[in-house]
Design an enzyme around this catalytic site. Sequence first.
Site, PDB file in Angstrom:
ATOM      1  N   SER A 111     -88.130  16.724  78.474  1.00  0.00           N
ATOM      2  CA  SER A 111     -88.965  15.663  77.420  1.00  0.00           C
ATOM      3  C   SER A 111     -89.784  16.400  77.338  1.00  0.00           C
ATOM      4  O   SER A 111     -90.468  16.001  76.356  1.00  0.00           O
ATOM      5  CB  SER A 111     -88.203  14.464  77.845  1.00  0.00           C
ATOM      6  OG  SER A 111     -87.310  13.813  76.952  1.00  0.00           O
ATOM      7  N   PHE A 172     -72.416  11.903  77.203  1.00  0.00           N
ATOM      8  CA  PHE A 172     -71.511  11.396  78.660  1.00  0.00           C
ATOM      9  C   PHE A 172     -70.846  10.513  78.763  1.00  0.00           C
ATOM     10  O   PHE A 172     -71.622   9.973  79.787  1.00  0.00           O
ATOM     11  CB  PHE A 172     -72.451  12.706  79.349  1.00  0.00           C
ATOM     12  CG  PHE A 172     -73.912  13.549  79.301  1.00  0.00           C
ATOM     13  CD1 PHE A 172     -72.900  15.060  79.090  1.00  0.00           C
ATOM     14  CD2 PHE A 172     -74.794  13.385  78.040  1.00  0.00           C
ATOM     15  CE1 PHE A 172     -73.177  15.667  79.530  1.00  0.00           C
ATOM     16  CE2 PHE A 172     -75.129  15.115  78.283  1.00  0.00           C
ATOM     17  CZ  PHE A 172     -74.959  15.934  78.679  1.00  0.00           C
ATOM     18  N   GLY A 359     -90.241  15.454  81.958  1.00  0.00           N
ATOM     19  CA  GLY A 359     -89.434  15.769  81.791  1.00  0.00           C
ATOM     20  C   GLY A 359     -88.771  15.601  82.701  1.00  0.00           C
ATOM     21  O   GLY A 359     -88.791  15.650  83.507  1.00  0.00           O
TER      22      GLY A 359
END
Length: 438
Positions: A111, A172, A359
Amino acid sequence: MTFAWPSRCKCVIVGLGLGTVLVTGVVAPPVASAATADTGPASPSATDPASPAALDRQALGKTLAAVREAGMYGVYSSVRDGEAAWSGAAGIADVRTGRPVRPGMLHRVGSVTKSFTAVAILQQVERGRVDLDAPVARYLPGLVPGELGRQITVRMLLNHTSGIGDYVEGAFPSLTQGSTASLDDNRFHHFSPEELARFGLEAPRTGEPGQHWSYSNTNYIIAGLLLEKVTGEPAEQYITRNVIRRAGLRDTSFPRTPSIPGPHSKAYESFYGLIDPPRDYSVYDMSWGGTAGAIVSTMDDLNRFYRALLGGGLLPPAQLAQMLTTVPVTDDQGNVLMNYGLGIYAQDLPCGRFWGHNGGVFGMGTFSLSSQDGRRQLSLGINLTEYQRFDDNGDLSLHPIDRALGAHMVQALCGAGTHLAKGTPFVPLPLQRLLVKK
């Protein structure tokens, strides 16, 4: 592999990657091995007592090695203080061969990509093509349905106050049932941005537009689609030319294949014990991250990027000021943990305020923080993620790795002599938690 969640844990999978809570103590734990280090020129002496202490390379090496001793497979770190630089690595890149990690390895930064995407949008603001306070429907009519498309603004996407849910659960789905099967099933699956946006828009909303901060990767997938609409070219192509290249980054890219394009570590995912032993996910189709989390970089390049950004090399003063305008990030009790801007957040430490992002993707985690003048910087990568375990109450227990990471980060950013009470939490940002309580 399936896994039974602790009986007292009511959990839902959200977010993209890393969710480490770091805790720092006054003294770093003793270590038995030294970190591999590349050193730059000697640091100038510090004359301002309010400034972070000059780089202590010996302490940096010891605190980095302590992360390895605490159980991390491999860790690499790049620290700067003005013209002085230190890079180090400790541990292994491959548990099968014992190959060591090196400071300059390529790394999936998750991220941290959001900072790059936000810069690209703000460049369009500078050119008059995008209005931060205009509704998303102006640029992407029909994508966000109904009244929501007219209520959610571009700014709300970038500072995570849109209330749009996250797409990860849709991409997912097995993770919500305590199984990691979908991680393996989707290793080579290509997700389109439109598909990810649909997953997020179909997920439960987290609030009304502008009501409060709630992290959602969907915001930055939509921002990438918006960037494509106003520039007329693929978002990743625009970001590469106008952000990555403009910042002078040599080892940063959006990967074109599931493989990392150069020397790199393996990426080991434990997922809180669901995967035992941890499995390597370094080869993975990163279309699931896209403009929210797909970039590959090095720790040196991340420092160079934030130095260019905060120094005005990527945005003019007006747009940089907008980027650094924040909203509070609070916990369930209303305590302000930190403040989030547009693709960047502010973290206050005893030695000052630092800006950056963290991230995580499956098996790789990243932290990157810089002082606002870009002088003092740290970027750090790890190759084992979600290593914590649940206690008898169904809560995630702090791991010794967390304490060691916190000690190294405070040493890097503040230097020796910065004392936090033992047990004081240092939380770079809990914005990528894959597992949170309902």
